[in-house]
Design an enzyme around this catalytic site. Structure first.
Site, PDB file in Angstrom:
ATOM      1  N   CYS A  74     -31.365 -11.183   5.118  1.00 21.63           N
ATOM      2  CA  CYS A  74     -32.791 -10.841   5.252  1.00 21.63           C
ATOM      3  C   CYS A  74     -33.455 -10.897   3.891  1.00 21.63           C
ATOM      4  CB  CYS A  74     -32.942  -9.449   5.839  1.00 21.63           C
ATOM      5  SG  CYS A  74     -34.623  -8.825   5.799  1.00 21.63           S
ATOM      6  N   CYS A 166     -36.988  -7.887  12.005  1.00 21.26           N
ATOM      7  CA  CYS A 166     -35.876  -7.194  11.343  1.00 21.26           C
ATOM      8  C   CYS A 166     -34.586  -7.726  11.946  1.00 21.26           C
ATOM      9  CB  CYS A 166     -35.993  -5.694  11.577  1.00 21.26           C
ATOM     10  SG  CYS A 166     -34.485  -4.789  11.177  1.00 21.26           S
ATOM     11  N   GLN A 310     -28.155   5.979  22.430  1.00 14.48           N
ATOM     12  CA  GLN A 310     -27.505   5.389  21.260  1.00 14.48           C
ATOM     13  C   GLN A 310     -28.082   4.006  20.966  1.00 14.48           C
ATOM     14  OE1 GLN A 310     -25.194   6.691  19.281  1.00 14.48           O
ATOM     15  NE2 GLN A 310     -24.797   8.587  20.360  1.00 14.48           N
ATOM     16  N   GLU A 360     -26.401  21.294  25.191  1.00 12.67           N
ATOM     17  CA  GLU A 360     -27.333  20.515  24.366  1.00 12.67           C
ATOM     18  C   GLU A 360     -28.607  21.327  24.188  1.00 12.67           C
ATOM     19  OE1 GLU A 360     -27.887  17.425  22.786  1.00 12.67           O
ATOM     20  OE2 GLU A 360     -29.946  18.149  22.627  1.00 12.67           O
ATOM     21  N   ASP A 413     -19.969  16.508  19.176  1.00 12.12           N
ATOM     22  CA  ASP A 413     -20.618  15.336  18.575  1.00 12.12           C
ATOM     23  C   ASP A 413     -21.915  15.802  17.925  1.00 12.12           C
ATOM     24  OD1 ASP A 413     -21.625  12.864  17.900  1.00 12.12           O
ATOM     25  OD2 ASP A 413     -21.987  12.197  19.958  1.00 12.12           O
ATOM     26  N   CYS A 440     -21.193  11.683  12.739  1.00 12.17           N
ATOM     27  CA  CYS A 440     -21.922  10.599  12.085  1.00 12.17           C
ATOM     28  C   CYS A 440     -21.991  10.853  10.583  1.00 12.17           C
ATOM     29  CB  CYS A 440     -23.320  10.453  12.681  1.00 12.17           C
ATOM     30  SG  CYS A 440     -24.252  11.967  12.655  1.00 12.17           S
TER      31      CYS A 440
HETATM   32  N1  SAH Z   1     -23.259  13.112  22.342  1.00 16.82           N
HETATM   33  C1  SAH Z   1     -24.609  12.696  22.562  1.00 16.82           C
HETATM   34  C2  SAH Z   1     -25.580  12.879  21.393  1.00 16.82           C
HETATM   35  C3  SAH Z   1     -25.071  13.324  20.097  1.00 16.82           C
HETATM   36  S1  SAH Z   1     -26.341  13.456  18.878  1.00 16.82           S
HETATM   37  C4  SAH Z   1     -24.634  11.261  23.030  1.00 16.82           C
HETATM   38  O1  SAH Z   1     -23.607  10.704  23.139  1.00 16.82           O
HETATM   39  O2  SAH Z   1     -25.658  10.709  23.321  1.00 16.82           O
HETATM   40  C5  SAH Z   1     -26.349  15.193  18.587  1.00 16.82           C
HETATM   41  C6  SAH Z   1     -27.048  16.005  19.658  1.00 16.82           C
HETATM   42  O3  SAH Z   1     -26.954  17.372  19.314  1.00 16.82           O
HETATM   43  C7  SAH Z   1     -28.528  15.722  19.810  1.00 16.82           C
HETATM   44  O4  SAH Z   1     -28.778  15.409  21.151  1.00 16.82           O
HETATM   45  C8  SAH Z   1     -29.212  17.044  19.409  1.00 16.82           C
HETATM   46  O5  SAH Z   1     -30.363  17.304  20.165  1.00 16.82           O
HETATM   47  C9  SAH Z   1     -28.135  18.057  19.701  1.00 16.82           C
HETATM   48  N2  SAH Z   1     -28.157  19.313  18.940  1.00 16.82           N
HETATM   49  C10 SAH Z   1     -28.580  19.514  17.664  1.00 16.82           C
HETATM   50  N3  SAH Z   1     -28.330  20.790  17.286  1.00 16.82           N
HETATM   51  C11 SAH Z   1     -27.727  21.397  18.335  1.00 16.82           C
HETATM   52  C12 SAH Z   1     -27.220  22.712  18.542  1.00 16.82           C
HETATM   53  N4  SAH Z   1     -27.296  23.644  17.597  1.00 16.82           N
HETATM   54  N5  SAH Z   1     -26.659  22.986  19.732  1.00 16.82           N
HETATM   55  C13 SAH Z   1     -26.575  22.043  20.706  1.00 16.82           C
HETATM   56  N6  SAH Z   1     -27.048  20.790  20.560  1.00 16.82           N
HETATM   57  C14 SAH Z   1     -27.619  20.471  19.395  1.00 16.82           C
END
Ligand code: SAH
Length: 483
Positions: A74, A166, A310, A360, A413, A440
């Site tokens: 790019c 992009c 995602q 969540e 996650d 991540c």
């Molecule tokens: N596992 C999911 C997303 C992971 S991203 C997937 O596969 O799509 C992290 C997620 O954690 C987000 O959706 C965010 O809203 C949530 N999150 C952030 N802080 C949090 C908390 N204290 N308790 C529960 N969820 C939370």
């Protein structure tokens, strides 16, 4: 040792990569951080900011290019800054990410290097590290001459550099953006100007379902959502005439955001053509076999302009399949999936577990998760809205004596900042046989693993999955067993 001054020119050999992708070299024990230089380069760098033992410098000239240097695909990559590793061969990018995870485990996690090398599996790379994003958000504005443009914000600024293509995004973005700009020019539709708060069109959000090629366009405008149904854009039908014929187009909508904010989307969306949502599938893959073939199992997800999904669907399949493998389910387990978003991992797990509980913080995501469970015919997944660090302790109290709530496996996650201490503590108290951690950010992962391993768990396997080729980011999955 002389301290360097601003604008000094220094010749240096780049030996390493910093966590932000910058090249690192040493001259007489003095460390230079040189953005855009890659390991193996001999460069002339211009000092920008100097401290006692290190300095930040700008790449002036590549004197001898590194054998790992490639022509960046790019032409905007230096101005944009979104892809920190574009000048590095993809094989080296993967090596950098593998080392980054390993080093964080050693430095922050306190694991012995030999131990990490013994349990770390080779990073899962992409087949094609460009055009992988299923979602693009382009700001709309004007250039210095007042021409309407879409593009990207230069570096950390708010001035837009024109670009409709992009290379991380899908090739369809370009035609959609050019048609939108043409429509705006023809019909004198203005672009939003964040300094004055005037102008109409702020951003364009484009999403593509990779499985079946469905496209979604959402135009974000600087207006409050009107009560009655009406035309939201001037000569709206002319925009539709341009977009609806594009192959794959399924959904066109307007989002309303009249706030003076960096947040791109407002809360309300109106569909102006086609469906309010598109669909995508995530397939389970066999991560133990080369090429990671599909196992035949898959899940369908509904995507609306506002829903979380995602951004790299191909690598997401690999990451979640790995999490599933690491969970080691036989069909008898109760599993908690914390930070479950729209339930993607939870539903993967549900197919192989007795019962799954997802937690969540975002209510809308939980509503989507419940709907996704129904759509996929899954009845053994239950979802709770709340903070993981609050919901889990609450259920720990209730769980006493209740076999159903006791987790055999806990999957987490979390976002970049990792798990809250209260959450980690409760996980330890609930003593599941396994913990699967998807992350991540390998630095906060290493910090949390240290706590879990100090509390009676042993790290068994860890593996990186490259979800964001050309950038410094990397996802990691790992699992721990109770000792
Ligand atoms: N596992 C999911 C997303 C992971 S991203 C997937 O596969 O799509 C992290 C997620 O954690 C987000 O959706 C965010 O809203 C949530 N999150 C952030 N802080 C949090 C908390 N204290 N308790 C529960 N969820 C939370």
């Amino acid at each position: 040792m002389e301290e360097y001054k601003k604008n000094d020119l220094v010749k240096v050999t780049i030996e390493d990569i910093g966590s932000e992708g910058e090249g690192i070299g040493k001259v007489d024990g003095f460390t230079l951080f040189v953005k855009d230089a890659v390991p193996g380069d001999v460069v002339t760098a211009k000092i920008m900011k100097s401290k006692k033992t290190y300095a930040y410098a700008r790449l002036e000239k590549v004197e001898t290019p590194s054998p790992f240097r490639v022509e960046p695909p790019c032409k905007f990559h230096r101005q944009c800054g979104g892809c920190q590793l574009q000048s590095l061969s993809y094989a080296k990018q993967l090596e950098f990410k593998q080392n980054k995870i390993r080093n964080n485990m050693v430095r922050i996690g306190g694991f012995a290097p030999e131990f990490v090398d013994g349990i770390m599996e080779p990073i899962v790379g992409m087949d094609e590290p460009l055009r992988y994003r299923n979602k693009a958000q382009y700001p709309v504005g004007t250039d210095k001459e007042g021409n309407l443009i879409t593009g990207f914000y230069a570096g950390r600024t708010h001035s837009i550099i024109a670009n409709t293509d992009c290379l991380l995004g899908v090739s369809e973005n370009r035609e959609i953006l050019e048609n939108l700009l043409e429509y705006m020019r023809e019909n004198k539709v203005t672009a939003y100007d964040e300094t004055t708060g005037q102008g109409l069109v702020r951003h364009v959000l484009i999403r593509k379902g990779f499985t079946n090629g469905e496209l979604m366009v959402c135009v974000v405008i600087n207006q409050k959502c009107p009560k009655e149904n009406k035309q939201y854009l001037p000569a709206q039908e002319r925009l539709l005439a341009r977009l609806t014929e594009l192959p794959g187009m399924k959904s066109i909508s307007v989002n309303f955001n009249a706030e003076n904010t960096n947040v791109i989307l407002g809360r309300e969306v109106r569909t102006i053509w086609g469906e309010p949502t598109i669909f995508d599938m995530i397939h389970v893959r066999d991560m133990k076999t080369e090429g990671y073939p599909f196992t035949g199992d898959s899940l369908t997800f509904k995507i609306s302009p506002l829903s979380f999904y995602q951004v790299n669907p191909v690598q997401t399949e690999k990451l979640y399949s790995l999490a599933l493998e690491y969970a080691g389910l036989t069909g008898k387990e109760t599993v908690w999936d914390l930070y479950c978003g729209i339930g993607t991992i939870s539903l993967f797990l549900a197919r192989k577990a007795k019962q799954v509980y997802g937690v969540e913080i975002v209510e809308q995501a939980i509503m989507d998760a419940r709907e996704n469970a129904i759509r996929n015919g899954i009845s053994n997944a239950k979802f709770f809205v709340g903070k993981a660090e609050e919901v889990l302790p609450e259920y720990y109290e209730k769980q006493q004596g209740d076999e159903m709530l006791h987790p055999d496996v806990i999957v987490v996650d979390p976002p970049r900042k990792g798990c809250d201490d209260a959450c980690l503590e409760t996980m330890l108290k609930m003593h599941p046989s396994r913990i699967v951690y998807v992350s991540c950010d390998s630095a906060t992962l290493a910090r949390d693993l240290k706590i879990l391993c100090g509390g009676g768990y042993e790290l068994k396997k860890i593996r990186g999955v490259d979800q964001f080729g050309m950038t410094v980011h990397v996802e990691v999955a790992c699992y721990l067993s109770r000792t």
